[in-house]
Design a protein around this motif. Sequence first.
Motif, PDB file in Angstrom:
ATOM      1  N   LEU A 176       0.811  -1.220   0.000  1.00 22.92           N
ATOM      2  CA  LEU A 176       0.000   0.000   0.000  1.00 22.92           C
ATOM      3  C   LEU A 176       0.841   1.265   0.000  1.00 22.92           C
ATOM      4  O   LEU A 176       0.320   2.361   0.193  1.00 22.92           O
ATOM      5  CB  LEU A 176      -0.934   0.000   1.222  1.00 22.92           C
ATOM      6  N   VAL A 177       2.150   1.118  -0.202  1.00 18.86           N
ATOM      7  CA  VAL A 177       3.026   2.282  -0.251  1.00 18.86           C
ATOM      8  C   VAL A 177       2.792   3.054  -1.539  1.00 18.86           C
ATOM      9  O   VAL A 177       2.796   2.475  -2.638  1.00 18.86           O
ATOM     10  CB  VAL A 177       4.501   1.856  -0.144  1.00 18.86           C
ATOM     11  N   ALA A 178       2.565   4.335  -1.418  1.00 18.66           N
ATOM     12  CA  ALA A 178       2.322   5.174  -2.586  1.00 18.66           C
ATOM     13  C   ALA A 178       3.541   5.168  -3.503  1.00 18.66           C
ATOM     14  O   ALA A 178       4.670   5.300  -3.049  1.00 18.66           O
ATOM     15  CB  ALA A 178       2.003   6.602  -2.144  1.00 18.66           C
ATOM     16  N   GLY A 179       3.294   4.985  -4.796  1.00 20.13           N
ATOM     17  CA  GLY A 179       4.373   4.984  -5.768  1.00 20.13           C
ATOM     18  C   GLY A 179       5.055   3.643  -5.928  1.00 20.13           C
ATOM     19  O   GLY A 179       5.888   3.470  -6.814  1.00 20.13           O
ATOM     20  N   GLY A 180       4.746   2.693  -5.058  1.00 19.06           N
ATOM     21  CA  GLY A 180       5.239   1.333  -5.210  1.00 19.06           C
ATOM     22  C   GLY A 180       6.663   1.091  -4.771  1.00 19.06           C
ATOM     23  O   GLY A 180       7.200   0.007  -4.976  1.00 19.06           O
ATOM     24  N   SER A 181       7.320   2.076  -4.155  1.00 16.21           N
ATOM     25  CA  SER A 181       8.709   1.898  -3.716  1.00 16.21           C
ATOM     26  C   SER A 181       8.731   1.777  -2.195  1.00 16.21           C
ATOM     27  O   SER A 181       8.860   2.767  -1.474  1.00 16.21           O
ATOM     28  CB  SER A 181       9.568   3.080  -4.180  1.00 16.21           C
ATOM     29  N   ALA A 182       8.595   0.555  -1.705  1.00 16.78           N
ATOM     30  CA  ALA A 182       8.491   0.327  -0.268  1.00 16.78           C
ATOM     31  C   ALA A 182       9.866   0.329   0.387  1.00 16.78           C
ATOM     32  O   ALA A 182      10.751  -0.426  -0.021  1.00 16.78           O
ATOM     33  CB  ALA A 182       7.786  -0.993   0.002  1.00 16.78           C
ATOM     34  N   PRO A 183      10.080   1.147   1.417  1.00 14.05           N
ATOM     35  CA  PRO A 183      11.384   1.159   2.093  1.00 14.05           C
ATOM     36  C   PRO A 183      11.575  -0.028   3.023  1.00 14.05           C
ATOM     37  O   PRO A 183      12.716  -0.365   3.368  1.00 14.05           O
ATOM     38  CB  PRO A 183      11.344   2.469   2.887  1.00 14.05           C
ATOM     39  N   LEU A 184      10.496  -0.662   3.439  1.00 15.75           N
ATOM     40  CA  LEU A 184      10.569  -1.754   4.410  1.00 15.75           C
ATOM     41  C   LEU A 184       9.997  -3.020   3.790  1.00 15.75           C
ATOM     42  O   LEU A 184       8.810  -3.079   3.452  1.00 15.75           O
ATOM     43  CB  LEU A 184       9.784  -1.384   5.674  1.00 15.75           C
ATOM     44  N   THR A 185      10.842  -4.026   3.610  1.00 17.69           N
ATOM     45  CA  THR A 185      10.404  -5.325   3.096  1.00 17.69           C
ATOM     46  C   THR A 185      11.044  -6.417   3.948  1.00 17.69           C
ATOM     47  O   THR A 185      12.033  -6.178   4.643  1.00 17.69           O
ATOM     48  CB  THR A 185      10.808  -5.522   1.622  1.00 17.69           C
ATOM     49  N   GLY A 186      10.495  -7.620   3.890  1.00 12.11           N
ATOM     50  CA  GLY A 186      11.023  -8.705   4.694  1.00 12.11           C
ATOM     51  C   GLY A 186      10.882  -8.432   6.183  1.00 12.11           C
ATOM     52  O   GLY A 186      11.803  -8.691   6.957  1.00 12.11           O
ATOM     53  N   VAL A 187       9.720  -7.909   6.602  1.00 15.67           N
ATOM     54  CA  VAL A 187       9.540  -7.505   7.999  1.00 15.67           C
ATOM     55  C   VAL A 187       9.778  -8.682   8.943  1.00 15.67           C
ATOM     56  O   VAL A 187       9.451  -9.829   8.639  1.00 15.67           O
ATOM     57  CB  VAL A 187       8.137  -6.914   8.233  1.00 15.67           C
ATOM     58  N   ASP A 188      10.377  -8.378  10.086  1.00 16.84           N
ATOM     59  CA  ASP A 188      10.716  -9.437  11.042  1.00 16.84           C
ATOM     60  C   ASP A 188      10.574  -8.903  12.459  1.00 16.84           C
ATOM     61  O   ASP A 188       9.507  -8.442  12.851  1.00 16.84           O
ATOM     62  CB  ASP A 188      12.131  -9.947  10.760  1.00 16.84           C
ATOM     63  N   ASN A 189      11.654  -8.943  13.247  1.00 12.37           N
ATOM     64  CA  ASN A 189      11.590  -8.488  14.639  1.00 12.37           C
ATOM     65  C   ASN A 189      11.214  -7.014  14.725  1.00 12.37           C
ATOM     66  O   ASN A 189      11.552  -6.221  13.838  1.00 12.37           O
ATOM     67  CB  ASN A 189      12.937  -8.689  15.331  1.00 12.37           C
ATOM     68  N   VAL A 190      10.550  -6.646  15.822  1.00 14.30           N
ATOM     69  CA  VAL A 190      10.142  -5.255  16.033  1.00 14.30           C
ATOM     70  C   VAL A 190      10.365  -4.886  17.493  1.00 14.30           C
ATOM     71  O   VAL A 190      10.167  -5.701  18.397  1.00 14.30           O
ATOM     72  CB  VAL A 190       8.670  -5.038  15.617  1.00 14.30           C
ATOM     73  N   THR A 191      10.802  -3.649  17.706  1.00 13.32           N
ATOM     74  CA  THR A 191      10.922  -3.121  19.064  1.00 13.32           C
ATOM     75  C   THR A 191      10.549  -1.654  19.033  1.00 13.32           C
ATOM     76  O   THR A 191      10.261  -1.097  17.978  1.00 13.32           O
ATOM     77  CB  THR A 191      12.347  -3.320  19.624  1.00 13.32           C
ATOM     78  N   GLY A 192      10.535  -1.020  20.203  1.00 14.47           N
ATOM     79  CA  GLY A 192      10.161   0.379  20.285  1.00 14.47           C
ATOM     80  C   GLY A 192      11.168   1.180  21.077  1.00 14.47           C
ATOM     81  O   GLY A 192      11.899   0.641  21.912  1.00 14.47           O
ATOM     82  N   SER A 193      11.221   2.495  20.819  1.00 10.76           N
ATOM     83  CA  SER A 193      12.125   3.390  21.533  1.00 10.76           C
ATOM     84  C   SER A 193      11.327   4.245  22.512  1.00 10.76           C
ATOM     85  O   SER A 193      10.094   4.288  22.477  1.00 10.76           O
ATOM     86  CB  SER A 193      12.873   4.289  20.542  1.00 10.76           C
ATOM     87  N   VAL A 194      12.041   4.970  23.355  1.00  8.92           N
ATOM     88  CA  VAL A 194      11.370   5.788  24.353  1.00  8.92           C
ATOM     89  C   VAL A 194      10.584   6.929  23.725  1.00  8.92           C
ATOM     90  O   VAL A 194       9.688   7.488  24.353  1.00  8.92           O
ATOM     91  CB  VAL A 194      12.373   6.339  25.382  1.00  8.92           C
ATOM     92  N   SER A 195      10.894   7.293  22.488  1.00  4.69           N
ATOM     93  CA  SER A 195      10.207   8.402  21.819  1.00  4.69           C
ATOM     94  C   SER A 195       8.880   7.990  21.204  1.00  4.69           C
ATOM     95  O   SER A 195       8.093   8.843  20.801  1.00  4.69           O
ATOM     96  CB  SER A 195      11.108   8.971  20.715  1.00  4.69           C
ATOM     97  N   GLY A 196       8.647   6.693  21.093  1.00  5.16           N
ATOM     98  CA  GLY A 196       7.432   6.229  20.432  1.00  5.16           C
ATOM     99  C   GLY A 196       7.684   5.689  19.043  1.00  5.16           C
ATOM    100  O   GLY A 196       6.761   5.238  18.373  1.00  5.16           O
TER     101      GLY A 196
END
Length: 386
Positions: free
Chosen positions: A292-312
């Motif tokens: 669903l990325v506009a223009g078809g150029s996705a910066p994030l592919t092969g999604v895997d582990n996820v974490t978060g920072s103190v900023s959100g």
Amino acid sequence: MERRTLLRAVALGGTTAALSGTLWRTAAHADPAQPGPGPYGPPGSPDANGIRLPQGFTSRVIARSGHVVPGTSYTWHDAPDGGACYADGTGWIYVSNAETLTSGGASAVRFSADGVVTAAYRILSGTRQNCAGGSTPWGTWLSCEEVSRGHVHEADPWGVAEAVRRPALGRFKHEAAAADPVRRVIYLTEDEPDGCFYRFVPDSWGDLSSGRLQALVAGPGTSGTFDWADVPDPDGFPWSTRTQVSGAKSFDGGEGCHYADDTVWFTTKGDDRVWRLDPAAGTYGLAYDDSLVAGGSAPLTGVDNVTGSVSGDLFVAEDGGDMEICVITPDEVVAPFLRVEGQSRSEITGPAFSPAGDRLYFSSQRGTTGGSAGGITYEVTGPFRG
């Protein structure tokens, strides 16, 4: 016991309750994140470790598979995968899984207040294909076996208490876990093309020896309302857990899972999506979808582990892709944060922040060799948003 009590508020490296909830809640039903300028600027030229970082950030190698961890006598495990950080007095500990079939388990590295490695040691042995996992508010590490009818093992990051198998959390192809201290449940992902998203409701919070395993129930589509239904036989035999609940929603290859500020995020590798659940409202939707990325150029592919920072900010690691860790901001912008060069046959695993939020740990599971014995674990230091 005294140490565990102190850690209840900081067991997830200071990030669990720190995400900037106002922006995320405001965007709870908005469109998935779109590419834009990242909060740190673009990754620059490769440094001496082959990592492209934004200006002001530096990297160092903490450990290499098959080599003694510098400053210790401990040999680091092969195929480093999921990880987490724990406060340890004025220092901290980083734990890391070993995703190997014959010598899985998990190890830990201890740091002093100034970031010097002071020890490394084994915290879990005799298990298989330990992929991701998650921290608990009482200061333990949940290490998940990514095999058919795999287990979750609860391990002590300090390596003092013996690790314990937790069959009540179900036997399936486990991937990641995330603790929700508000509802007193553990969320679990399943790495199957038709996997479920689960939660475990312990009979007593802080004790995972007994309780109910439940599967998320929802209609088709990528957003809507959801409910939970008990899995009749968490043992998964003769019928797999993912086939036991009528109306259970299937997710295409569950991977990382992260809870913060009363929101749950998890990733699915089969469709490159980051999902967002609002457990209070009982609704779900997409935080990111590469299709669903506009223009078809996705910066994030092969999604895997996820974490978060103190900023959100969410930090999502790629399995393949461009070997990047990408950031998704609370105002729904997705952008590359760093890129690992010269390791295209590897994947990025185990992102986790130190308790102060100023150091990010992660591994390249197969490093430059493309094999499990080539794993490299890194630390990135710099001006992360507070």
